[in-house]
Design an enzyme around this catalytic site. Structure first.
Site, mmCIF file in Angstrom:
data_model
loop_
_atom_site.group_PDB
_atom_site.id
_atom_site.type_symbol
_atom_site.label_atom_id
_atom_site.label_comp_id
_atom_site.label_asym_id
_atom_site.label_seq_id
_atom_site.Cartn_x
_atom_site.Cartn_y
_atom_site.Cartn_z
ATOM 1 C CB CYS A 1 35.041 45.848 38.688
ATOM 2 S SG CYS A 1 34.509 46.893 40.050
ATOM 3 C CG HIS B 1 35.356 41.846 43.052
ATOM 4 N ND1 HIS B 1 36.140 41.871 41.924
ATOM 5 C CD2 HIS B 1 34.675 43.030 43.066
ATOM 6 C CE1 HIS B 1 35.939 43.022 41.282
ATOM 7 N NE2 HIS B 1 35.056 43.732 41.959
ATOM 8 C CD GLU B 2 31.688 43.360 45.216
ATOM 9 O OE1 GLU B 2 32.078 44.540 45.352
ATOM 10 O OE2 GLU B 2 31.450 42.863 44.096
ATOM 11 C CG HIS C 1 35.348 47.186 45.482
ATOM 12 N ND1 HIS C 1 35.772 48.252 44.726
ATOM 13 C CD2 HIS C 1 34.840 46.295 44.590
ATOM 14 C CE1 HIS C 1 35.560 48.029 43.459
ATOM 15 N NE2 HIS C 1 34.991 46.833 43.329
#
Length: 136
Positions: free
Chosen positions: A85, A126-127, A130
Site C-alpha cells: 500500500c 483493498h480500497e 480503506h
C-alpha cells in the site's frame, strides 16, 4: 490535482463518511494522483489523499474506475495473498476473495454494479477496506 499520499495510520483507521454529490470533484484528484503513482499503485481511496469520504479508484485494465460509496454485495472463493500500500511500508498478508460484486455510484451519480474477478477484485477489496478504516 495531484495530492500527497497520507501515511498517518491514525487518520487511515477512521471509518470514512458517505460521499455526496458535492464530493464529485474528488474523482479528478484521485485520477490525477493515481496517474502520478501508476508505476507503484493500482488503486486508492480518498482517505489516502487526506479526505475522509467513501470514494475509491481502481485501475481495471486500461480504465480508471471511480466508485462513490462502494459496497461489497457478494464475495466468494477466499484466498491468501500479500499486498502492499502506498500509505504503508512493506507488504502484509491478507485474505481476499476471487469473485466479488460491488454496488456503487458512478461519476455521473448513477447507481452501478460490477462483478469482478482476480486482481481487479483484489484492488477493489483493498480500497473498500480503506473506507472502513481497515489497513492490511
Amino acid at each position: 490535482m495531484i495530492k500527497p499520499i497520507n501515511k498517518d495510520q491514525h487518520s487511515l483507521k477512521q471509518v470514512s463518511q458517505p460521499a455526496t454529490l458535492a464530493d464529485r470533484a474528488l474523482a479528478q484528484d484521485l485520477k490525477d494522483t493515481l496517474t502520478a503513482n501508476a508505476n507503484r499503485c493500482v488503486g486508492m481511496a480518498a482517505n489516502m489523499i487526506g479526505v475522509n469520504k467513501r470514494v475509491i479508484i481502481a485501475a481495471i485494465g486500461p480504465l480508471q474506475v471511480v466508485m462513490f460509496n462502494p459496497v461489497l454485495q457478494v464475495k466468494s472463493d477466499p484466498y491468501q495473498t500479500q499486498e502492499g500500500c502506498l500509505s504503508l511500508a512493506g507488504q502484509r498478508p491478507t485474505t481476499r476473495y476471487q469473485k466479488i460484486k460491488v454496488r456503487f455510484t458512478n461519476e455521473q451519480w448513477r447507481p452501478q454494479e460490477l462483478t469482478l474477478t482476480g486482481f481487479p477484485a483484489e484492488i477493489v477489496q483493498h480500497e473498500i477496506d480503506h473506507c472502513n478504516g481497515i489497513l492490511i
